[in-house]
Write a protein that holds these residues in place. Structure first.
Motif, PDB file in Angstrom:
ATOM      1  N   TYR A 159       0.458  -1.034  -0.048  1.00  0.00           N
ATOM      2  CA  TYR A 159       0.000  -0.702   0.005  1.00  0.00           C
ATOM      3  C   TYR A 159       0.839   0.772  -0.107  1.00  0.00           C
ATOM      4  N   CYS A 160       2.300   0.910  -0.021  1.00  0.00           N
ATOM      5  CA  CYS A 160       2.986   2.649   0.263  1.00  0.00           C
ATOM      6  C   CYS A 160       3.937   2.121  -0.471  1.00  0.00           C
ATOM      7  N   THR A 161       4.690   4.055  -0.956  1.00  0.00           N
ATOM      8  CA  THR A 161       5.697   3.789  -1.608  1.00  0.00           C
ATOM      9  C   THR A 161       6.886   3.576  -1.350  1.00  0.00           C
ATOM     10  N   LEU A 162       7.793   3.746  -1.117  1.00  0.00           N
ATOM     11  CA  LEU A 162      10.099   2.968  -0.173  1.00  0.00           C
ATOM     12  C   LEU A 162       9.761   4.993   0.054  1.00  0.00           C
ATOM     13  N   GLY A 163       9.119   5.785  -0.537  1.00  0.00           N
ATOM     14  CA  GLY A 163       9.504   6.828   0.289  1.00  0.00           C
ATOM     15  C   GLY A 163       8.865   7.019   1.690  1.00  0.00           C
ATOM     16  N   ALA A 164       7.229   7.020   1.612  1.00  0.00           N
ATOM     17  CA  ALA A 164       6.821   6.508   2.839  1.00  0.00           C
ATOM     18  C   ALA A 164       6.964   5.519   4.249  1.00  0.00           C
TER      19      ALA A 164
END
Length: 212
Positions: free
Chosen positions: A191-196
């Motif tokens: 559900y999340c990007t690597l940045g998040a």
């Protein structure tokens, strides 16, 4: 497996990929090690190869000794004749293809589309501005799509990072459960990007601090 030499700075170029593939082909077709089903079987295979080389060397040394040593063999022209003989055998086997040599008599470059490899002139592949913007938009769209799902999984990730296995099954300070960090990473990556993910872990662990 062999990496392309320019992977660290760019998308691998044709020249670097061909070189990496050539290394694999040399190991597979020239070296001979993989002709054995299990070359590392307790070193028996490697030990046998070593014994074969040693026996061949001792045979040549015996021939030199029988001719009066190095000087006596030189006077008889032994070394020169052996070098010439082996060179002739080598060239004949190379020309016939009996001895495959990658890039010389097998797996040759195609006549057209050859890639020039000038020293110090490595080709760098860069994304276009359109490709960069498209990637940024995809990341933003991904974050918006799973905005609601991202909140609880990030909280569970931070709780696992804070408490680790010591709090397995327990309750973290953020209301999440402690537990295996890797398991939470597998879930949060849906559900999340690597940045998040990096930002959430940074909030827990902070910046790297070298031990003094």
């Amino acid at each position: 497996h062999t990496n392309a030499y320019d992977e660290a700075v760019t998308t691998p170029t044709e020249a670097s990929v061909r070189r990496a593939m050539a290394i694999q082909l040399i190991i597979n077709r020239e070296l001979g090690l993989v002709k054995n089903q299990n070359p590392m079987q307790g070193s028996h295979f490697l030990g046998e190869l070593t014994n074969m080389v040693e026996a061949a060397v001792l045979r040549i040394l015996g021939e030199l000794d029988a001719r009066g040593g190095v000087l006596g063999a030189m006077e008889a022209g032994y070394q020169r004749s052996r070098v010439q003989e082996e060179s002739m055998v080598y060239e004949r086997r190379k020309a016939s293809g009996e001895m495959p040599i990658i890039g010389v008599n097998t797996f040759l470059k195609p006549a057209s589309g050859e890639v020039a490899e000038a020293a110090g002139a490595a080709e760098i592949i860069r994304s276009t501005e359109e490709e960069k913007r498209d990637q940024v938009e995809q990341v933003r769209a991904y974050g918006k799509r799973f905005a609601k799902e991202a909140v609880p999984v990030l909280e569970r990730l931070k709780a696992a990072a804070r408490h680790g296995d010591a709090a397995k099954g327990g309750t973290g300070g953020t209301g999440g459960r402690g537990g295996n960090l890797f398991a939470e990473l597998l879930e949060v990556s849906k559900y999340c990007t690597l940045g998040a993910i990096s930002k959430a872990l940074f909030e827990v662990g902070g910046a790297y601090r070298r031990n003094t």
